[in-house]
Write a protein that holds these residues in place. Structure first.
Motif, short mmCIF file in Angstrom:
data_model
loop_
_atom_site.label_atom_id
_atom_site.label_comp_id
_atom_site.label_asym_id
_atom_site.label_seq_id
_atom_site.Cartn_x
_atom_site.Cartn_y
_atom_site.Cartn_z
N GLY A 186 0.78 -1.24 0.00
CA GLY A 186 0.00 0.00 0.00
C GLY A 186 0.81 1.29 0.00
N TYR A 187 2.13 1.21 -0.18
CA TYR A 187 2.95 2.44 -0.20
C TYR A 187 3.16 2.90 -1.64
CZ TYR A 187 4.05 1.10 4.59
OH TYR A 187 3.96 0.75 5.91
N ARG A 188 3.31 4.23 -1.77
CA ARG A 188 3.70 4.78 -3.07
C ARG A 188 5.23 4.80 -3.14
NH1 ARG A 188 0.79 8.94 -1.10
NH2 ARG A 188 2.70 10.20 -1.17
N TRP A 189 5.78 4.73 -4.36
CA TRP A 189 7.24 4.70 -4.51
C TRP A 189 7.89 5.95 -3.91
CZ3 TRP A 189 8.40 2.75 -10.20
CH2 TRP A 189 8.01 1.41 -10.29
N ASP A 190 7.21 7.09 -4.02
CA ASP A 190 7.84 8.32 -3.52
C ASP A 190 7.85 8.41 -1.99
OD1 ASP A 190 5.22 8.97 -2.98
OD2 ASP A 190 5.09 10.63 -4.41
N GLN A 191 7.22 7.43 -1.32
CA GLN A 191 7.28 7.40 0.15
C GLN A 191 8.47 6.58 0.65
OE1 GLN A 191 3.20 5.73 0.48
NE2 GLN A 191 2.88 7.32 2.03
N LEU A 225 20.56 4.34 -11.85
CA LEU A 225 20.65 5.77 -11.53
C LEU A 225 19.56 6.55 -12.27
CD1 LEU A 225 24.51 6.50 -11.58
CD2 LEU A 225 22.98 6.70 -9.61
N VAL A 226 19.37 6.21 -13.53
CA VAL A 226 18.34 6.90 -14.32
C VAL A 226 16.96 6.60 -13.74
CG1 VAL A 226 17.24 6.97 -16.60
CG2 VAL A 226 19.75 6.95 -16.42
N PHE A 227 16.71 5.34 -13.44
CA PHE A 227 15.41 4.93 -12.90
C PHE A 227 15.15 5.59 -11.56
CE2 PHE A 227 12.72 2.18 -10.35
CZ PHE A 227 11.73 1.78 -11.23
N GLY A 228 16.14 5.56 -10.68
CA GLY A 228 15.99 6.15 -9.35
C GLY A 228 15.76 7.65 -9.42
N THR A 229 16.48 8.32 -10.30
CA THR A 229 16.33 9.76 -10.45
C THR A 229 14.91 10.09 -10.91
OG1 THR A 229 18.67 9.87 -11.00
CG2 THR A 229 17.37 11.81 -11.53
N ARG A 230 14.36 9.25 -11.77
CA ARG A 230 12.99 9.49 -12.27
C ARG A 230 11.91 9.12 -11.27
NH1 ARG A 230 13.48 6.48 -17.81
NH2 ARG A 230 14.81 7.97 -18.89
N HIS A 231 12.06 7.98 -10.61
CA HIS A 231 10.91 7.41 -9.88
C HIS A 231 11.03 7.34 -8.37
CE1 HIS A 231 9.28 6.21 -13.73
NE2 HIS A 231 10.35 5.47 -13.99
N LEU A 232 12.24 7.43 -7.83
CA LEU A 232 12.41 7.17 -6.39
C LEU A 232 13.10 8.37 -5.72
CD1 LEU A 232 13.70 3.49 -6.73
CD2 LEU A 232 11.40 4.17 -6.05
N PRO A 233 12.36 9.44 -5.47
CA PRO A 233 12.99 10.66 -4.99
C PRO A 233 13.66 10.53 -3.62
CG PRO A 233 10.58 10.83 -4.91
CD PRO A 233 10.91 9.60 -5.68
N ALA A 518 16.39 -5.78 -23.50
CA ALA A 518 16.88 -4.51 -22.95
C ALA A 518 18.39 -4.60 -22.69
CB ALA A 518 16.13 -4.16 -21.67
N ALA A 519 18.82 -5.74 -22.15
CA ALA A 519 20.23 -5.90 -21.81
C ALA A 519 21.11 -5.92 -23.06
CB ALA A 519 20.44 -7.18 -21.00
N GLU A 520 20.61 -6.53 -24.11
CA GLU A 520 21.38 -6.58 -25.37
C GLU A 520 21.36 -5.23 -26.07
OE1 GLU A 520 19.29 -9.73 -27.28
OE2 GLU A 520 20.38 -11.29 -26.17
N GLY A 521 20.24 -4.52 -25.94
CA GLY A 521 20.10 -3.24 -26.62
C GLY A 521 20.35 -2.08 -25.68
N SER A 522 19.54 -1.04 -25.83
CA SER A 522 19.79 0.14 -25.01
C SER A 522 18.59 0.50 -24.13
CB SER A 522 20.14 1.32 -25.91
OG SER A 522 19.09 1.53 -26.83
N GLY A 523 17.61 -0.40 -24.03
CA GLY A 523 16.46 -0.13 -23.16
C GLY A 523 16.89 -0.09 -21.70
N ASN A 524 16.08 0.52 -20.83
CA ASN A 524 16.44 0.59 -19.42
C ASN A 524 16.21 -0.76 -18.75
OD1 ASN A 524 16.19 1.03 -16.47
ND2 ASN A 524 16.70 3.12 -17.05
N THR A 525 17.30 -1.42 -18.36
CA THR A 525 17.19 -2.76 -17.78
C THR A 525 16.46 -2.73 -16.44
OG1 THR A 525 19.38 -2.43 -16.84
CG2 THR A 525 19.26 -3.70 -18.88
N MET A 526 16.57 -1.62 -15.70
CA MET A 526 15.91 -1.56 -14.38
C MET A 526 14.40 -1.65 -14.55
SD MET A 526 16.46 -1.33 -11.13
CE MET A 526 15.15 -1.36 -9.92
N GLU A 527 13.87 -0.98 -15.55
CA GLU A 527 12.42 -1.05 -15.78
C GLU A 527 12.03 -2.48 -16.13
OE1 GLU A 527 11.53 2.00 -18.68
OE2 GLU A 527 12.13 3.57 -17.23
N ALA A 528 12.86 -3.14 -16.92
CA ALA A 528 12.57 -4.53 -17.31
C ALA A 528 12.66 -5.47 -16.09
CB ALA A 528 13.52 -4.98 -18.41
N VAL A 529 13.58 -5.18 -15.18
CA VAL A 529 13.71 -6.02 -13.97
C VAL A 529 12.45 -5.88 -13.10
CG1 VAL A 529 14.97 -6.31 -11.79
CG2 VAL A 529 16.24 -6.04 -13.93
#
Lengths: 559, 137
Positions: A186-191, A225-233, A518-529
């Protein structure tokens, strides 16, 4: 600190003192025939005076706490405003066992959680992998799927306590499990506030829990780092760690230099991923060891803050003052504890913890007296936590900011640590940066040399360890130790197999395939994980994707 | 007997990456004149026994701090026995509770060195207990 005229007068007076008072004293009572040197083998002078601080400029070298270069601390009021976070590292057996220990520690006044994972989890293997045999739940908690994470976090106030996770090679997987488990509760990511260690370079250098080679490892960190900067303040994606280097035998200077050189590599990686340095640098944090040499450790922390502030401002042109901060967690030196006369460890830990506090730490783990044998018992961990509380509430050292600032010895030592660390960082820059230095085995070799030298000094009794090479007693009272029931492994494997059998197999396969793309290409692997975790893929399955795409790391054998 | 004719494999069984002790012991034995082979990290008992037989060593020193010693150490001796190489002397060191030592000895681990042991005493033990294989003690 003083004008040249004052220094000249002081030099004359010092010579007079040496020729009269000191000479008479030495004639009567010679000094002990030991080598006076720090643990980093820097010679220590008999006496420090302003002469040892040539060109010292208070405003430039120290400044005020909360201001550049932060030598005296990153906060203006330091512990008068807020004490450090008391964060005991815990985790053993099953998710249920560890969850119980977390509730216990919070009830004892601990203010943050810190999760220790078992070896198979650290290496990205599921509990039923042949290599996990005998290791499940032994040195930390086993986490195979998001279900284990949900049990681990059950009924913990995740919006009020921050959680530190000591996890590196599969940090992306464990972070994904944490945020998905929290979301389900029940928590939001920004919490969600906390830290994943994620620092893979120090794994190659010292702790040696890796999956794929250094370069693809850096790419996975960039994606985090990219994922955290976007989604996990509120999440610190990366905690840059010197602790393990020290435990592997590095000197304080090596720990300082290699940790900051790793930090430089990560900041570069973030910038290369397209991030603005000020968007992620404020949430980088550090993790240091605090060993036995009281003043050298304090000087190390003060030099670290000053060096990092300069690196961030001058090398990386960060503009935000928070990007210049070196915030750090400290753990007392596990390697300094002795199996002999284990009660002595309480005293060692108290001194080390005091040095960490005098050095301005933001967070502290005090080791338990029984950790040379096993994970701590409840009684031992309570004494370790009480040690921090006694320093915080009884000793009075928290009443003023940087109480040792201005000590001739501490300032001279701080300058020296800074200069020696800078020399190492220059060498690493010349090699082409830390990733290259690691591939060449440079820091690994330096640490192996230092640890062998240290061991030889113990053999020759040039250094004394109480209860080990001096003040030895023949018989010892055994202390109780924590034993992990072998049943844990069997039950964990059972739960893992149930998850594999009950999940939507097609969805799991599709998520793993998307991760591979994503791992072979340039997609964000963290989102895929994160999608893999939602689909109940296991830690081992996700890490197998990385092993297949990038290959497994093999260490160049260095002795 | 010259120490240099004796070959010793130093190995890290299991997943823990704490190799400080293994490396320090390897160097001390090398400095004492032994031929030392270090396996590197994260070895299974099978990998260790294969390396020992391939390298034709006289002794194996196992360093382990992960708590998995009761599973992994006896397995090394068992595999040596299966391969007819149980004249290779196996010794161990690391974080091992004293109460586990009798069981490890019974399983065929000849000596267990605990934290704080001096390098000198390990070297001395090896000098006394390890002979080139096939040579009468």
């Amino acid at each position: 600190m003083s004008t040249s005229e004052e220094i000249a007068r002081l030099a004359r007076e010092r010579r007079r003192w040496e020729e009269t008072t000191l000479a008479e004293s030495l004639a009567r009572q010679p000094e002990r025939p030991v080598r006076f040197a720090t643990l980093s083998e820097a010679e220590v002078a008999r006496l420090y005076t302003p002469e040892d601080l040539p060109g010292f400029d208070y405003l430039r070298d120290l400044g005020f706490p909360g201001e550049y270069p932060f030598t005296r601390g990153i906060h203006p009021t330091m512990y008068r405003g807020r004490l450090w976070t008391m964060r005991q590292f815990a985790g053993f057996g099953s998710a249920e066992d560890s969850n119980r220990r977390f509730h216990y520690l919070l009830a004892q006044g601990q203010t943050g959680l810190s999760v220790a994972f078992d070896m198979p989890t650290l290496m990205g293997y599921d509990s039923d992998h042949p290599r996990a045999r005998g290791e499940v739940g032994r040195e930390g908690v086993a986490v195979d799927t998001v279900l284990d994470m949900e049990i681990l976090l059950r009924d913990l106030p995740l919006d009020r306590v921050t959680t530190s996770m000591t996890i590196n090679a599969p940090a992306n997987v464990l972070l994904a499990m944490y945020i998905v488990a929290a979301e389900r509760a029940g928590y939001r990511w920004d919490q969600l506030g906390g830290t994943t260690q994620t620092d893979i370079l120090k794994e190659f250098i010292a702790q040696k829990e890796w999956i794929v080679p250094p370069r693809p490892s850096m790419r996975l960190i960039q994606d985090m780092l990219v994922f955290g900067t976007r989604h996990l303040p509120r999440w610190n994606v990366l905690s840059i760690s010197g602790y393990h280097m020290r435990e592997a035998g590095a000197t304080a200077v090596q720990e300082l230099a290699f940790t900051l050189a790793d930090g430089i590599a990560y900041v570069q990686a973030g910038i290369e991923a397209g991030l603005d340095v000020d968007a992620f640098a404020p949430r980088l944090s550090f993790f240091f060891d605090c060993h036995n040499d009281f003043f050298e450790e304090i000087a190390k922390f003060r030099a670290a803050r000053r060096l990092w502030a300069r690196i961030m401002r001058e090398r990386f042109r960060a503009r935000h003052p928070r990007s210049w901060w070196l915030r750090f967690h400290t753990q007392t030196a596990g390697v300094s504890l002795t199996a002999q006369q284990p009660l002595n460890n309480i005293v060692r830990v108290a001194l080390q913890a005091l040095a960490a506090v005098l050095g301005g730490t933001q967070s502290l783990h005090t080791n338990s007296m029984d950790e040379t044998y096993a994970l701590p018992t409840e009684e031992a961990v309570t004494v370790a936590l009480r040690t921090q509380q006694i320093i915080a509430y009884e000793s009075g050292v928290t009443h003023t900011v940087d109480p040792l600032g201005g000590s001739y010895y501490v300032e001279a030592l701080t300058n020296r640590m800074e200069a020696e660390a800078e020399a190492y960082i220059r060498t690493i820059d010349e090699m082409g940066g830390m990733v290259r230095a690691v591939e060449l085995g440079f820091p690994q070799r330096e640490i192996a040399e230092a640890s062998y030298r240290y061991q030889q000094q113990l053999e020759r009794k040039e250094r004394i360890i109480v209860g080990v090479n001096e003040f030895v007693v023949p018989e010892e009272r055994p202390i109780p130790i924590l034993r992990i029931d072998p049943e844990v492994e069997r039950r964990q494997i059972e739960r893992l197999r149930r998850v594999r059998a009950e999940r939507d197999a097609r969805r799991a396969r599709a998520a793993l395939d998307a991760l591979a793309r994503a791992a072979e290409g340039s997609g964000n692997t963290m989102e895929a994980v994160v999608e893999c975790v939602r689909a109940h893929c296991t830690l081992g399955e996700i890490c197998d994707v990385f092993r297949a795409v990038y290959g497994e790391y093999r260490e160049p054998a260095i002795i | 007997m010259a120490a240099s004719t004796v070959r010793i494999l130093i190995a890290k069984p299991g997943l823990d990456g704490h190799d400080r002790g293994a490396k320090v012991v390897a160097r001390a034995l090398r400095d004492a004149g032994y031929e030392v082979i270090y396996t590197g990290l994260h070895q299974t008992p099978e990998m260790i026994v294969n390396a020992a037989i391939q390298e034709d060593v006289d002794a194996i020193g196992l360093s382990i701090l992960s708590g998995a010693h009761m599973t992994l150490l006896p397995r090394v001796v068992e595999l040596l026995r299966e391969r007819g190489a149980d004249d290779i002397v196996v010794f161990a060191g690391g974080i091992i509770p004293e109460e586990d030592i009798p069981a490890l000895r019974a399983a065929g681990i000849r000596e267990v060195f605990l934290p704080g042991t001096s390098l000198q005493s390990i070297v001395q033990w090896v000098a006394t207990h390890v002979r080139p294989r096939g040579v009468a003690a």
